[in-house]
Design an enzyme around this catalytic site. Structure first.
Site, PDB file in Angstrom:
ATOM      1  N   LYS A  20      65.168 -25.728  59.898  1.00  0.00           N
ATOM      2  CA  LYS A  20      65.321 -26.627  58.749  1.00  0.00           C
ATOM      3  C   LYS A  20      66.822 -26.844  58.495  1.00  0.00           C
ATOM      4  O   LYS A  20      67.619 -26.659  59.397  1.00  0.00           O
ATOM      5  CB  LYS A  20      64.587 -26.047  57.531  1.00  0.00           C
ATOM      6  CG  LYS A  20      63.068 -26.029  57.714  1.00  0.00           C
ATOM      7  CD  LYS A  20      62.509 -27.452  57.767  1.00  0.00           C
ATOM      8  CE  LYS A  20      61.012 -27.479  57.951  1.00  0.00           C
ATOM      9  NZ  LYS A  20      60.502 -28.831  58.189  1.00  0.00           N
ATOM     10  N   ASP A  46      58.499 -26.633  52.789  1.00  0.00           N
ATOM     11  CA  ASP A  46      59.828 -26.693  52.165  1.00  0.00           C
ATOM     12  C   ASP A  46      59.975 -25.709  51.010  1.00  0.00           C
ATOM     13  O   ASP A  46      61.045 -25.601  50.425  1.00  0.00           O
ATOM     14  CB  ASP A  46      60.102 -28.111  51.651  1.00  0.00           C
ATOM     15  CG  ASP A  46      60.293 -29.092  52.792  1.00  0.00           C
ATOM     16  OD1 ASP A  46      60.613 -28.658  53.912  1.00  0.00           O
ATOM     17  OD2 ASP A  46      60.128 -30.307  52.561  1.00  0.00           O
TER      18      ASP A  46
HETATM   19  C1  S3P Z   1      59.138 -34.300  55.685  1.00  0.00           C
HETATM   20  C2  S3P Z   1      58.452 -33.452  56.502  1.00  0.00           C
HETATM   21  C3  S3P Z   1      58.761 -32.020  56.652  1.00  0.00           C
HETATM   22  C4  S3P Z   1      59.677 -31.510  55.548  1.00  0.00           C
HETATM   23  C5  S3P Z   1      60.788 -32.462  55.256  1.00  0.00           C
HETATM   24  C6  S3P Z   1      60.252 -33.819  54.843  1.00  0.00           C
HETATM   25  C7  S3P Z   1      58.742 -35.709  55.616  1.00  0.00           C
HETATM   26  O1  S3P Z   1      59.421 -31.818  57.880  1.00  0.00           O
HETATM   27  O2  S3P Z   1      60.205 -30.251  55.904  1.00  0.00           O
HETATM   28  O3  S3P Z   1      61.601 -31.965  54.200  1.00  0.00           O
HETATM   29  O4  S3P Z   1      59.164 -36.418  54.673  1.00  0.00           O
HETATM   30  O5  S3P Z   1      57.999 -36.153  56.490  1.00  0.00           O
HETATM   31  P1  S3P Z   1      58.578 -31.523  59.221  1.00  0.00           P
HETATM   32  O6  S3P Z   1      57.642 -32.613  59.367  1.00  0.00           O
HETATM   33  O7  S3P Z   1      59.579 -31.487  60.332  1.00  0.00           O
HETATM   34  O8  S3P Z   1      57.934 -30.177  58.989  1.00  0.00           O
END
Ligand code: S3P
Length: 439
Positions: free
Chosen positions: A348, A321
Site C-alpha cells: 500500500k 484500507d
Molecule cells: C481502491 C481499491 C483498493 C484500496 C484503495 C482504493 C479503489 O486497492 O486499497 O485505497 O478505489 O478501487 P486495491 O484494489 O489495490 O486493493
C-alpha cells in the site's frame, strides 16, 4: 508546499470522542465520478466530492486531457463530459502524486485512447506494483511499459485495438478489476473479470448509474465495448475509510459516544464494522438509505471493552484500507489479535505491516509482523514518536492511539494526510482528540 515536507502531528494523551461528525467524501467514488463524468455524454454534477490531493490529481489529469471541470468548491464539482472518444493528448506526463487508484484505473482507461501518455507519481507511488494492471492490459492488446521492476512510470502507446478478455485476477483488487473494466469500454467484444474474493464494487455500480450495462455472474463481472456513458449526478457519501479512524477512536476511548453521519456502508466496504463488532465494539447503524445507488447510514460508536480476535480472512478485502486503524483497536483490546491473509498491506502507500508493527512497538505494544499479517498482544500504550513513512492512514491511526496512550504521541511525516482527509485535525479536534500540527 510539496507533500514531502515533514509535517509533524502531536496528539495529547487521553480524552474521549463525542458528538456528530461528517468525514469527507469517499475517495474511491470521488475518483470514479471524475473519470466516468469525463467519459460521459453531458454534464455530471458531483456533490460531497473529496477535495484531497489524490482526487485532485485525477481532476488534474482529465483537465490536462482537455476536459472542462469546474470546482471543487465545497465538495461540488461539475464535469463537462467529452464522451468516450473525446479526450485529447496531454502536453506532458500526467502526475498522479500519491494516488495508486488514479494510476491503476487510468492505465486501463488510457490504454484505449488514440494518443500516447506517460504517468508518473511521487516516491511512494513509484515503488508500487503496476504489473498487476500492465499484464492483463497487455493481454487485451495494450502497449504499456513499466520500469524494469514493474513500477511507475507507466508509458502507454495509443491507437491499439483492444480485445475483450476473460481474466481471473490472482489478487483481490478493485483497482485491477476497475482498470480492466474501463479498458473493456474500448475493447472489441466482452471483457470478463473474476475476483478471488469480493472487492469494492463502486465501478460496477457507477457504470450502471451512467447507463452502461454491466453483467455479473457470481464473482465475475463483464462489460461489452462500444457503448456510451450518460452523464449522471453523484452524491458522494462520507468515506468509511476515513470514518474508521473515528470509529476506532470512539471504541477505545472511555466515555466516547460519537455518531458518524452519512457514511457509505456498501457491503464491499464494511469489513471494519464487522471486525470491530466481532471485537466487542458497540456500533449501531441507523437511518440506512440508498443514495445514488450506494447504501449510506449514520454510524454510532460508544466506548466498550474490546477483545482480541482471529480476524476472518474473508473480511480482509472488505477492510483493506482500515487495518492501520484496526491494529490500534487490537493494541487496546484484551488478549491477542491475529491477522492473516493480508499480504496486500505490504504494497500500500507504505508497507503497512512493518510500519504499523514498528509504530506499535514504539508505543510499547507487542506486535509481531508476519509475511501476511500481524499478531498483536493488547495492553497498555505508552507515549512515543512514530514515523508514518508518509502514509496518511498510518499517521491518522496513531493520532487516535493517543486517546489510550500514557503520554503524547508524536507522528512524523504527516503531509500526506491531505491526500485523503484534508481536515483531519479540525474534525478530530472538534470530536475531542487533542491533536495539532507542531511543524
Ligand atoms: C481502491 C481499491 C483498493 C484500496 C484503495 C482504493 C479503489 O486497492 O486499497 O485505497 O478505489 O478501487 P486495491 O484494489 O489495490 O486493493
Amino acid at each position: 508546499m510539496s507533500s514531502n515536507d515533514n509535517i509533524v502531528f502531536r496528539a495529547e494523551a487521553g480524552g474521549a470522542l463525542r458528538g456528530r461528525v461528517r468525514v469527507p467524501g469517499d475517495k474511491s467514488i470521488s475518483h470514479r465520478s471524475i473519470m466516468l463524468g469525463a467519459l460521459a455524454d453531458g454534464v455530471t454534477e458531483v456533490s460531497g466530492f473529496l477535495e484531497g490531493e489524490d482526487c485532485l490529481a485525477t481532476i488534474g489529469a482529465f483537465r490536462a486531457m482537455g476536459v472542462c471541470i469546474d470546482g471543487p468548491e465545497h465538495g461540488r464539482v461539475t464535469v463537462h463530459g467529452v464522451g468516450l472518444h473525446g479526450l485529447r493528448a496531454p502536453s506532458g506526463p500526467l502526475y498522479m502524486g500519491n494516488s495508486g487508484t488514479s494510476m491503476r484505473l487510468l492505465a486501463g482507461l488510457l490504454a484505449g485512447q488514440a494518443f500516447d501518455v506517460v504517468m508518473t507519481g511521487d516516491a511512494s507511488l513509484t515503488r508500487r506494483p503496476m504489473k498487476r494492471v500492465a499484464e492483463p492490459l497487455r493481454k487485451m492488446g495494450a502497449l504499456i511499459e513499466t520500469s524494469p521492476g514493474g513500477t511507475p512510470p507507466l508509458r502507454i502507446t495509443g491507437k491499439q485495438n483492444l480485445q475483450g478478455i476473460v481474466y481471473s485476477m490472482p489478487v483481490a483488487s478493485a483497482q485491477v478489476k476497475s482498470s480492466l473494466l474501463l479498458a473493456g469500454l474500448y475493447a472489441e467484444g466482452q471483457t470478463w473479470v473474476t475476483e478471488p474474493a469480493p472487492t469494492r464494487d463502486h465501478t460496477e455500480r457507477m457504470l450502471t448509474g451512467f447507463g452502461y450495462e454491466v453483467e455479473r455472474e457470481g464473482h465475475t463481472v463483464g462489460v461489452e465495448g462500444g457503448g456510451h456513458l450518460r452523464a449522471a449526478n453523484i452524491d458522494v457519501p462520507a468515506d468509511i475509510s476515513s470514518a474508521a479512524f473515528f470509529m476506532v477512536g470512539a471504541a477505545i476511548a472511555p466515555g466516547s459516544d460519537l455518531t458518524l453521519e452519512h457514511v457509505g456502508v456498501n457491503p464491499t466496504r464494511i469489513g471494519v464494522v464487522n471486525i470491530l463488532k466481532a471485537m466487542g465494539a458497540d456500533i449501531t447503524l441507523s437511518n440506512e438509505r440508498l443514495v445514488g445507488g450506494e447504501p449510506v447510514a449514520d454510524i454510532r460508536v460508544r466506548a466498550s471493552r474490546l477483545r482480541g480476535i482471529r480476524i476472518p480472512e474473508d473480511q480482509v478485502p472488505l477492510a483493506i484500507d482500515e487495518f492501520p486503524a484496526l491494529f490500534i483497536a487490537a493494541a487496546c483490546a484484551e488478549g491477542e489479535t491475529v491477522l492473516t491473509g493480508a499480504e496486500e498491506l505490504r504494497v500500500k502507500e507504505s508497507d503497512r505491516i512493518q510500519v504499523m508493527a514498528d509504530g506499535l512497538s514504539a508505543l510499547g505494544v507487542e506486535a509481531k509482523p508476519t509475511p501476511d499479517g500481524m499478531v498483536i498482544q493488547g495492553g497498555a500504550l505508552k507515549d512515543g514518536r512514530i514515523n508514518s513513512h508518509g502514509d496518511h492512514r498510518i499517521a491518522m491511526a496513531f493520532a487516535m492511539a493517543a486517546l489510550r496512550a500514557g503520554g503524547p504521541v508524536v507522528i512524523d511525516d504527516c503531509a500526506n494526510v491531505r491526500t485523503s482527509f484534508p481536515n483531519f485535525l479540525g474534525l478530530a479536534g472538534a470530536a475531542g482528540l487533542q491533536v495539532e500540527q507542531v511543524t
